[in-house]
Design a protein around this motif. Sequence first.
Motif, PDB file in Angstrom:
ATOM      1  N   THR A  76       0.467  -1.270   0.039  1.00 41.88           N
ATOM      2  CA  THR A  76      -0.218   0.179   0.056  1.00 41.88           C
ATOM      3  C   THR A  76       1.318   1.390   0.060  1.00 41.88           C
ATOM      4  O   THR A  76       0.219   2.695  -0.218  1.00 41.88           O
ATOM      5  CB  THR A  76      -1.119   0.000   1.499  1.00 41.88           C
ATOM      6  N   GLU A  79       2.042   2.675  -2.886  1.00 40.72           N
ATOM      7  CA  GLU A  79       0.627   2.505  -4.285  1.00 40.72           C
ATOM      8  C   GLU A  79       0.085   3.814  -3.850  1.00 40.72           C
ATOM      9  O   GLU A  79      -0.062   4.527  -4.875  1.00 40.72           O
ATOM     10  CB  GLU A  79      -0.466   1.755  -3.664  1.00 40.72           C
ATOM     11  N   ARG A 129       3.120  -0.362  -9.215  1.00 43.33           N
ATOM     12  CA  ARG A 129       2.452   0.015  -7.791  1.00 43.33           C
ATOM     13  C   ARG A 129       2.920   1.507  -7.437  1.00 43.33           C
ATOM     14  O   ARG A 129       2.171   2.556  -7.469  1.00 43.33           O
ATOM     15  CB  ARG A 129       2.297  -0.636  -6.229  1.00 43.33           C
TER      16      ARG A 129
END
Length: 376
Positions: A76, A79, A129
């Motif tokens: 994450t 991302e 990502r």
Amino acid sequence: MAHMTTNTTKRIDSLARYHLLGRSGLRVSPLALGTMTFGTEWGWGSPKETAHRLLARYLEAGGNFLDTADGYTGGTSEEFIGDYFAKQGGRDSAVIATKFTINTIPGDPNAGGNGRKNIHRALEASLRRLKTDYVDLYWLHAWDGITPLEEVMQTLTDLVSAGKIRYLGLSDVPAWYFARAQTLAERQGWERVVALQLEYSLLERNIEREHIPAALELGASITPWSPLGSGMLSGKYTREGLTAKGEGRLPAIQGGGNPGLEKLFTERNWRIVDTLLEVSRELDRSPAQVALAWVARRPGVASTIIGATKLEQLEANLHALDVELPPAQAARLEAASRPELVHPYIFFEDTFYSGGMFSGGTSIRAEPTWFRPAAR
């Protein structure tokens, strides 16, 4: 502490005084933004909106060096960074560093470690990502104890040649491993290591024995992580026995068996915290700012990784470079946190040298400044 800039739209001159990373032409801010807190998958950290505000403020203040990893919050973190630049632009002005090594696919033995197969797999996933076609600095996250060093260095060199990474670094490796990597790179014509990412703080100074001397000798910079000792040096915790008490993640995660955290809770470290608190009060600065200022000025350090989950926390940390440490206060911090003298370094004390053991009683000798670096 009253001393803190509240104008969060202001460029910070001390942050924009860029340093070269190792023997390279890559210019980085003296404080890097660590993004391990981007995402809430670990039970703490920042949601995307907050992460993007932190990122925007860091860049606006003059910072350019972002540190992430494929293993941070399950990807994450990468991302969030990719989404920010895809929306706001400016990716080429940023120095984005990410890492490989951590296994992200349980059950697949080749989805972790430092072998060629995983390096390629990890990089391609990180590029997706991050929404970019290259990484400025690619870190080996940790020594896996298995993969031949030649395979690692040749693979990373090939990725530089392919244009997918610009520079390479090593994180959490033995000093001998780095020294061999750099020596092989010089001999074989491979890409050299430009930086070492290692834990370094008033509580953790063991890299001064071998890593910092090796880096200074072989042309790599130090990029410290956890300069606040996992928050123990932030000033927001009090002691309860040997453990930490207060609002924050440290009390919540202590006792979990992580050796990197459990080593913190010692009588020695609490004495260092006490000294830091005294010095910070005298300077009218926060303990975190003083601790960061100490690390950022150590020999070999080019860029220190800071993290934050709140904008005001980030703002205060960004002004740490404005802190001046007077000689008296610097000496007290040095004395309180000095590493134990162990073999073979006990032979290199000044008293031993001054006895003429190596110089035949003459007054001509090399000053062993590499052993106990002084603050810049």
